[in-house]
Design an enzyme around this catalytic site. Structure first.
Site, PDB file in Angstrom:
ATOM      1  N   HIS A   5      45.595  41.415  51.510  1.00 18.98           N
ATOM      2  CA  HIS A   5      45.058  42.537  50.738  1.00 18.98           C
ATOM      3  C   HIS A   5      46.016  42.922  49.621  1.00 18.98           C
ATOM      4  O   HIS A   5      47.174  42.543  49.622  1.00 18.98           O
ATOM      5  CB  HIS A   5      44.765  43.750  51.640  1.00 18.98           C
ATOM      6  CG  HIS A   5      45.970  44.330  52.308  1.00 18.98           C
ATOM      7  ND1 HIS A   5      46.276  44.084  53.621  1.00 18.98           N
ATOM      8  CD2 HIS A   5      46.953  45.149  51.864  1.00 18.98           C
ATOM      9  CE1 HIS A   5      47.387  44.718  53.950  1.00 18.98           C
ATOM     10  NE2 HIS A   5      47.818  45.381  52.891  1.00 18.98           N
ATOM     11  N   GLU A  56      43.317  47.522  49.888  1.00 17.71           N
ATOM     12  CA  GLU A  56      43.741  48.649  50.723  1.00 17.71           C
ATOM     13  C   GLU A  56      43.925  49.841  49.792  1.00 17.71           C
ATOM     14  O   GLU A  56      44.738  49.791  48.871  1.00 17.71           O
ATOM     15  CB  GLU A  56      45.065  48.342  51.420  1.00 17.71           C
ATOM     16  CG  GLU A  56      45.646  49.518  52.168  1.00 17.71           C
ATOM     17  CD  GLU A  56      47.059  49.255  52.677  1.00 17.71           C
ATOM     18  OE1 GLU A  56      47.754  50.245  52.972  1.00 17.71           O
ATOM     19  OE2 GLU A  56      47.468  48.086  52.773  1.00 17.71           O
ATOM     20  N   HIS A  74      45.982  43.962  36.478  1.00 11.17           N
ATOM     21  CA  HIS A  74      44.593  44.228  36.826  1.00 11.17           C
ATOM     22  C   HIS A  74      44.211  43.456  38.082  1.00 11.17           C
ATOM     23  O   HIS A  74      44.910  42.550  38.501  1.00 11.17           O
ATOM     24  CB  HIS A  74      43.655  43.835  35.675  1.00 11.17           C
ATOM     25  CG  HIS A  74      43.721  42.388  35.317  1.00 11.17           C
ATOM     26  ND1 HIS A  74      44.573  41.908  34.350  1.00 11.17           N
ATOM     27  CD2 HIS A  74      43.067  41.300  35.805  1.00 11.17           C
ATOM     28  CE1 HIS A  74      44.431  40.593  34.240  1.00 11.17           C
ATOM     29  NE2 HIS A  74      43.526  40.199  35.128  1.00 11.17           N
ATOM     30  N   GLU A 122      39.185  43.352  35.949  1.00 14.18           N
ATOM     31  CA  GLU A 122      38.635  42.347  35.050  1.00 14.18           C
ATOM     32  C   GLU A 122      37.429  41.694  35.702  1.00 14.18           C
ATOM     33  O   GLU A 122      37.455  41.366  36.887  1.00 14.18           O
ATOM     34  CB  GLU A 122      39.685  41.278  34.751  1.00 14.18           C
ATOM     35  CG  GLU A 122      39.225  40.199  33.804  1.00 14.18           C
ATOM     36  CD  GLU A 122      40.305  39.163  33.546  1.00 14.18           C
ATOM     37  OE1 GLU A 122      40.246  38.532  32.466  1.00 14.18           O
ATOM     38  OE2 GLU A 122      41.188  38.964  34.394  1.00 14.18           O
TER      39      GLU A 122
END
Length: 130
Positions: A5, A56, A74, A122
């Site tokens: 994550h 998360e 990003h 993005e």
């Protein structure tokens, strides 16, 4: 090894969960308060954590915003049609910060949106040449 994550600190957990689930179509996988530590964690994604990387979201109680700094770039999401995805995101209240079109100095179709805390996301076409 595999990527599990990416953690983002958020100023308002409910607002962020609404953005990632209602605007971007992710699923809330789990959410838990940690009263002793004064924070809440929520995990969102497009599939279960056993087989997919997820986000998360961390809310530290009493903190309603963060400075993003200059190191963060990003999150990238692949979408079937960047133009259609932007239309859908805009209709659900999402903020487009870079309209869809070819990458500067390249040919891949992309766009950028912004989450409620200012994090950039993005959107990329599956047919990328750059």
């Amino acid at each position: 090894m595999r990527l599990l994550h990416t953690m983002l600190r958020v100023g308002d957990m409910d607002r962020s969960i609404a953005f990632y689930t209602e605007v971007l179509g992710m699923t809330l996988l789990r959410r838990k308060d940690y009263p002793e530590g004064k924070f809440t964690l929520a995990f969102v994604g497009y599939g279960d954590e056993a087989h997919n990387s997820v986000l998360e979201l961390t809310h530290n109680w009493g903190v309603d915003g963060y400075e993003l700094g200059t190191g963060y770039g990003h999150i990238a999401l692949e979408v079937e049609d960047v133009y259609k995805a932007c239309e859908d995101i805009r209709s659900r209240g999402g903020k487009i910060t870079r309209e869809p079109g070819p990458m500067k100095h390249g040919t891949s179709i992309l766009a950028f949106i912004e989450d409620p805390d200012g994090y950039k996301v993005e959107l990329l076409s599956p047919k990328r040449a750059d």
